[in-house]
Design a protein around this motif. Structure first.
Motif, PDB file in Angstrom:
ATOM      1  N   GLU A 166       0.824  -1.215   0.000  1.00  0.00           N
ATOM      2  CA  GLU A 166       0.000   0.000   0.000  1.00  0.00           C
ATOM      3  C   GLU A 166       0.856   1.262   0.000  1.00  0.00           C
ATOM      4  OE1 GLU A 166      -2.549  -3.108   2.237  1.00  0.00           O
ATOM      5  OE2 GLU A 166      -0.425  -2.608   2.009  1.00  0.00           O
ATOM      6  N   ALA A 167       1.868   1.303   0.863  1.00  0.00           N
ATOM      7  CA  ALA A 167       2.709   2.499   0.958  1.00  0.00           C
ATOM      8  C   ALA A 167       3.446   2.751  -0.355  1.00  0.00           C
ATOM      9  CB  ALA A 167       3.707   2.349   2.104  1.00  0.00           C
TER      10      ALA A 167
ATOM     11  N   GLU B 215       0.991   4.340  -2.828  1.00  0.00           N
ATOM     12  CA  GLU B 215       0.734   5.732  -2.465  1.00  0.00           C
ATOM     13  C   GLU B 215       1.956   6.611  -2.702  1.00  0.00           C
ATOM     14  OE1 GLU B 215      -0.729   5.535   1.551  1.00  0.00           O
ATOM     15  OE2 GLU B 215      -2.335   4.144   0.978  1.00  0.00           O
ATOM     16  N   ALA B 216       3.147   6.060  -2.492  1.00  0.00           N
ATOM     17  CA  ALA B 216       4.371   6.820  -2.731  1.00  0.00           C
ATOM     18  C   ALA B 216       4.534   7.114  -4.220  1.00  0.00           C
ATOM     19  CB  ALA B 216       5.579   6.051  -2.205  1.00  0.00           C
TER      20      ALA B 216
ATOM     21  N   VAL C 241       5.216   7.173   4.153  1.00  0.00           N
ATOM     22  CA  VAL C 241       5.004   7.179   2.710  1.00  0.00           C
ATOM     23  C   VAL C 241       5.822   8.278   2.056  1.00  0.00           C
ATOM     24  CG1 VAL C 241       3.297   7.539   0.876  1.00  0.00           C
ATOM     25  CG2 VAL C 241       2.707   6.141   2.876  1.00  0.00           C
ATOM     26  N   ASP C 242       5.906   9.433   2.729  1.00  0.00           N
ATOM     27  CA  ASP C 242       6.688  10.549   2.179  1.00  0.00           C
ATOM     28  C   ASP C 242       8.158  10.171   2.027  1.00  0.00           C
ATOM     29  OD1 ASP C 242       4.515  12.219   1.966  1.00  0.00           O
ATOM     30  OD2 ASP C 242       4.818  13.168   3.918  1.00  0.00           O
TER      31      ASP C 242
END
Length: 390
Positions: free
Chosen positions: A223-224, A227-228, A341-342
Motif C-alpha cells: 500500500e505504501a 501511495e508513494a 510514505v513521504d
C-alpha cells in the motif's frame, strides 16, 4: 557422494523452492557429486529438472506435504530407502507448515539424521531471535509470542544438533553461538542465483516500472509503495507504472485481491501473479527500480541478490537485516523510513529523476552480486561436508 536435499522444489509454491532450484543446478555440475536425491514435497506437475548443462543423475523422491503431521516419518523412510551419503536441509521455521505442530515436527528431521549418523548440514535462512512474530504472520498476542519464542528456542536447540548449521549472515552466527553456546554454526552467504552478463543499465522510460517482488501480506505490504508512486507522479509528472510481482503470503490469503480492490481507481498498477522462473529475467530487466516495501525483515534477501545480478537500483527500508546485509556484502541503495510514505516517495523520486544515480547504484549492486555466485556457494557446502566426514 550421493547428496540428498530436503526441500520444497519447483513447481512447488512452498517457500525456498526457487533457492533449491539454483542449488541443485550447481550441485549437479560438481564432480564430487555422483547423484542428487531430492527429498521434496508432492506437486501435481512434474519437478523442473530440465537443465541444459551436463551434470549428475537426479533422483526425485516426493515424500512430504505442507502442514502434514506425518512428514517426520515419511522423510525418514525416504532417507532409509535412498541411503544418501549426506543430507542438506534447506529450511526456515515455517518450511513444513504454517500449523505450529506440523512445522515443529518437520524441523526435528536434522536431529533424526544426527541419530542415524548421516552427515548433515542445515541451511537455516532465518532465526526466530530476529523475526518479528507479528509482522511475519505468527502472532501479535504477547502471551503467545512468549510461548512461540520458547518453542522456537527449543526447536533451535534441536536444529543445532546437526553437524553444521549454515546461516547467511554473520549476525546470525554471533547470536546462535552466544545464546546456545555452540561452535557448529557457519556463515555461508546466500549467493546470487544467476549472473547474467553485465547489463547496459538502460531501462524502459515510458513507463518507468517501479517493481516489488515476493510473497505479500505479512511484513511485505504494497500500500505504501502505491501511495508513494502516486506522490511522485504528481511531483514529477513522470509516467510511472507500479509492478507487484508475486502472490499472497500463505498466511494472508486474499491480501493482493484486497489491495487491487482498494486501489482500483489508481492507474497503472500491474499484478503479475506467480512469476515462473523463465519470466524472472524479463521482469527485472524491464524494471527501473526494485522496491522492498517491508515493515520488518526475516533474514537475508534473495530478491536483493536477484536485483543486484540484473544491475538494478534498489530502495530498502532502513531497518534490521537488510541494512546489515548491504553493509556486509557491498550492496547500495536508497533507504526509507518504513513508517513514512513521504520518505518512500522521496527515495523513489531521487532515482527516477536521476539516471546517472540509477546507473551508479545498478553498477555497485551488480558488482556485489557477482562476488558470490551459486557455483561458489555449492563448493562451500561440499567443502563443509568433507570437513564433517561425508
Amino acid at each position: 557422494m550421493k547428496l540428498a536435499i530436503v526441500t520444497a522444489y519447483p513447481p512447488s509454491k512452498v517457500t525456498l523452492n526457487e533457492y533449491a532450484y539454483h542449488l541443485v543446478k550447481h550441485f549437479r555440475q560438481k564432480q564430487e557429486v555422483s547423484e542428487l536425491i531430492l527429498l521434496c514435497d508432492y506437486t501435481k506437475a512434474e519437478k523442473d529438472i530440465n537443465f541444459t548443462e551436463a551434470g549428475c543423475k537426479i533422483t526425485i523422491k516426493e515424500c512430504w506435504s505442507f502442514n502434514s503431521y506425518k512428514n517426520i516419518v515419511s522423510v525418514t523412510k525416504a532417507i532409509n530407502v535412498t541411503k544418501p551419503d549426506a543430507v542438506l536441509f534447506n529450511l526456515q521455521f515455517m518450511k513444513f507448515g504454517d500449523k505450529k505442530v506440523a512445522a515443529a515436527l518437520g524441523l526435528m528431521l536434522p536431529y533424526v539424521c544426527k541419530l542415524k549418523k548421516i552427515p548433515n548440514i542445515v541451511l537455516l535462512h532465518n532465526i526466530l531471535e530476529e523475526v518479528d512474530l507479528g509482522s511475519a504472520g505468527f502472532t501479535s498476542n504477547k502471551v503467545l509470542t512468549k510461548l512461540y519464542s520458547f518453542i522456537g528456542t527449543t526447536l533451535t536447540k534441536l536444529i543445532l544438533k546437526a553437524d553444521v548449521v549454515a546461516v547467511t549472515m554473520q549476525k546470525y552466527v554471533t547470536i546462535l553461538e552466544n545464546k546456545y553456546n555452540v561452535k557448529n554454526v557457519k556463515l555461508i552467504p546466500h549467493g546470487t542465483f544467476e549472473i547474467p552478463k553485465e547489463p547496459n543499465y538502460i531501462t524502459p522510460s515510458d513507463p518507468m516500472q517501479i517493481m516489488a517482488f515476493g510473497k505479500f501480506g505479512t511484513y511485505k505490504k504494497v500500500e505504501a509503495m502505491i501511495e508513494a508512486v502516486e506522490k511522485v507522479r504528481k511531483s514529477t509528472d513522470l509516467n510511472l507504472e507500479v509492478v507487484i510481482a508475486g502472490e499472497d503470503n500463505p498466511n494472508v490469503p486474499g491480501y493482493l485481491a484486497q489491495v487491487k480492490e482498494a486501489y482500483k481507481d489508481v492507474p497503472q498498477i500491474r499484478f503479475t501473479g506467480y512469476v515462473e522462473e523463465n519470466e524472472v529475467p524479463v521482469l527485472f530487466n524491464e524494471s527501473t527500480v526494485v522496491v522492498f516495501p517491508y515493515t520488518s525483515t526475516t533474514g537475508s534477501s534473495g530478491v536483493l541478490h536477484q536485483a543486484g545480478s540484473y544491475g538494478k537500483a534498489v530502495i530498502m527500508p532502513d531497518l534490521g537485516d537488510l541494512a546489515l546485509l548491504v553493509k556486509d556484502e557491498g550492496y547500495q541503495g536508497e533507504f526509507f523510513d518504513p513508517k513514512s510514505v513521504d520518505s518512500l516517495a522521496k527515495a523513489i523520486e531521487s532515482i527516477v529523476t536521476n539516471n546517472d544515480y540509477k546507473v551508479k547504484l545498478g553498477q555497485i549492486n551488480y558488482k556485489a552480486a557477482t562476488a558470490h555466485p551459486m557455483s561458489d556457494i555449492a563448493d562451500m557446502y561440499l567443502n563443509t561436508f568433507k570437513a564433517v566426514g561425508a
